[in-house]
Design an enzyme around this catalytic site. Structure first.
Site, short mmCIF file in Angstrom:
data_model
loop_
_atom_site.label_atom_id
_atom_site.label_comp_id
_atom_site.label_asym_id
_atom_site.label_seq_id
_atom_site.Cartn_x
_atom_site.Cartn_y
_atom_site.Cartn_z
N ALA A 1 -7.76 8.39 -0.09
CA ALA A 1 -7.34 8.86 1.24
C ALA A 1 -8.07 8.18 2.40
CB ALA A 1 -7.51 10.38 1.33
N TYR B 1 2.75 -1.46 -13.11
CA TYR B 1 2.82 -0.45 -12.04
C TYR B 1 3.97 0.53 -12.28
CZ TYR B 1 3.11 1.32 -7.20
OH TYR B 1 3.16 2.12 -6.09
N LYS C 1 3.78 4.55 -12.96
CA LYS C 1 4.41 5.52 -12.05
C LYS C 1 5.48 6.35 -12.76
CE LYS C 1 2.03 4.62 -8.33
NZ LYS C 1 1.18 5.63 -7.69
N ILE D 1 6.99 1.73 1.79
CA ILE D 1 6.32 2.36 2.93
C ILE D 1 5.38 1.33 3.55
CG2 ILE D 1 4.89 4.32 3.65
CD1 ILE D 1 7.58 5.13 2.28
N1 LIG Z 1 3.11 1.66 0.18
C1 LIG Z 1 4.18 1.85 -0.59
O1 LIG Z 1 5.24 1.26 -0.32
C2 LIG Z 1 4.16 2.80 -1.73
C3 LIG Z 1 5.38 3.09 -2.36
C4 LIG Z 1 5.40 3.98 -3.43
C5 LIG Z 1 4.23 4.55 -3.86
N2 LIG Z 1 3.05 4.25 -3.24
C6 LIG Z 1 1.85 4.89 -3.77
O2 LIG Z 1 1.23 5.61 -2.74
C7 LIG Z 1 -0.18 5.67 -2.99
C8 LIG Z 1 -0.93 5.18 -1.75
O3 LIG Z 1 -0.55 3.85 -1.50
P1 LIG Z 1 -0.83 3.06 -0.13
O4 LIG Z 1 0.39 2.28 0.14
O5 LIG Z 1 -1.39 3.99 0.88
O6 LIG Z 1 -1.93 2.03 -0.68
P2 LIG Z 1 -3.32 1.53 -0.06
O7 LIG Z 1 -3.67 0.36 -0.92
O8 LIG Z 1 -3.22 1.36 1.40
O9 LIG Z 1 -4.30 2.76 -0.38
C9 LIG Z 1 -4.70 3.10 -1.67
C10 LIG Z 1 -6.07 3.75 -1.61
O10 LIG Z 1 -6.47 4.08 -2.96
C11 LIG Z 1 -7.83 3.73 -3.10
N3 LIG Z 1 -8.17 3.47 -4.50
C12 LIG Z 1 -7.80 2.41 -5.26
N4 LIG Z 1 -8.34 2.50 -6.48
C13 LIG Z 1 -9.05 3.66 -6.52
C14 LIG Z 1 -9.85 4.29 -7.51
N5 LIG Z 1 -10.02 3.75 -8.74
N6 LIG Z 1 -10.45 5.48 -7.21
C15 LIG Z 1 -10.30 6.01 -5.97
N7 LIG Z 1 -9.57 5.45 -4.99
C16 LIG Z 1 -8.94 4.28 -5.26
C17 LIG Z 1 -7.99 2.48 -2.23
O11 LIG Z 1 -9.36 2.24 -1.92
C18 LIG Z 1 -7.14 2.84 -1.03
O12 LIG Z 1 -7.88 3.52 -0.03
C19 LIG Z 1 -0.42 4.79 -4.23
O13 LIG Z 1 -0.48 5.61 -5.38
C20 LIG Z 1 0.81 3.92 -4.27
O14 LIG Z 1 1.08 3.47 -5.56
C21 LIG Z 1 2.99 3.38 -2.19
#
Ligand SMILES: NC(=O)c1ccc[n+]([C@@H]2O[C@H](COP(=O)([O-])OP(=O)(O)OC[C@H]3O[C@@H](n4cnc5c(N)ncnc54)[C@H](O)[C@@H]3O)[C@@H](O)[C@H]2O)c1
Length: 248
Positions: free
Chosen positions: A14, A156, A160, A189
């Site tokens: 977060a 990935y 998921k 996103i």
């Molecule tokens: N951005 C997209 O388009 C999208 C789409 C579908 C799903 N998601 C999912 O949403 C979630 C958030 O994605 P986002 O786009 O904000 O990505 P992001 O990379 O901006 O943020 C991910 C966060 O997770 C943290 N993280 C990574 N490995 C970790 C670990 N081992 N322990 C604790 N924290 C850890 C990172 O430091 C980072 O702050 C993810 O699960 C991602 O797969 C994102």
């Protein structure tokens, strides 16, 4: 009345992106929010920022969700600071994209470890308190590619899709104690995870999305808010797609 007044939430990954937005929306709705991320410093900075913006009590925690001891400690520290853990959001996630024949075993394993095993470990640690309290919400952040599959993302997409199976299994196992477990499946996103996409790829993706654009982190956070609050009291084991119609 704020929608999460008096509730406490622990959100992984977060410090930025979708997780940060979920933390901000929950805090604005009255929740006490623990922000957990790999870097304790970045988690603390995000927690301070949200506290300053919303006036909510927040906590920043360092953890690696793929390590069981870290997950247990994060749950314990949240409970020690706030008295309980009502809501867990498993948002931490990583990508290590490649075509299958070029994908290293280590890249498959690390994506599984963070995205899927990390959510299992966090749910297990938090459920100890939630099952005892006979109340709780667990929200797993899956992805549209877990539903549709995606070339170049076998690791990935598998992690998921696995999260959806985990969500439904936990929902069945915890329902007798009123602990509700659901998933949110975002589409594309705008965060750091997708900022590496080339303009051409971005335009192509937008063409495939019925709503004609990528989504914003706040739009995913609103879905998580619904699943965290009283409005979803009869919803468990579901996958809420927030994808602009990309996959139906
Ligand atoms: N951005 C997209 O388009 C999208 C789409 C579908 C799903 N998601 C999912 O949403 C979630 C958030 O994605 P986002 O786009 O904000 O990505 P992001 O990379 O901006 O943020 C991910 C966060 O997770 C943290 N993280 C990574 N490995 C970790 C670990 N081992 N322990 C604790 N924290 C850890 C990172 O430091 C980072 O702050 C993810 O699960 C991602 O797969 C994102």
């Amino acid at each position: 009345m704020k929608r999460l007044e008096g509730k406490t939430a622990l959100i992984t990954g977060a410090a930025r992106g979708i997780g940060l937005e979920i933390a901000a929306v929950f805090a604005a709705e009255g929740a006490l929010v623990a922000i957990a991320d790999l870097s304790a410093g970045e988690a603390a900075a995000a927690a301070n920022d949200i506290a300053a913006r919303t006036g909510a009590r927040t906590l920043g925690l360092g953890l690696d969700v793929s390590k069981e001891a870290d997950c247990e400690r994060a749950v314990q520290e949240t409970a020690a600071a706030f008295g309980k853990v009502d809501i867990l959001v498993n948002n931490a996630g990583i990508t290590k994209d490649n075509l299958v024949l070029r994908m290293k075993e280590a890249d498959f394993d690390s994506v599984m470890d963070v995205n899927l095993k990390g959510s299992f470990l966090m749910a297990k640690a938090a459920a100890k308190l939630m099952l005892k309290a006979r109340a709780g919400r667990i929200i797993n952040i899956s992805s549209v590619v877990g539903q549709s599959g995606q070339a170049g993302q076998a690791n990935y997409a598998a992690s998921k899709a696995g999260l959806i199976g985990l969500t439904k299994s936990l929902a069945r196992e915890f329902a007798p104690r009123q602990v509700l477990v659901n998933a949110v499946a975002p589409g594309f996103i705008r965060t750091r995870m997708t900022e590496g996409l080339k303009d051409e790829a971005r335009a192509k993706i937008s063409e495939l999305i019925p709503l004609g654009r990528m989504g914003e982190p706040g739009e995913v956070a609103k879905a998580a808010l619904f699943l965290a609050g009283d409005d979803s009291a009869y919803v468990t084991g579901q996958v809420l797609a927030v994808n602009g119609g990309l996959y139906m």
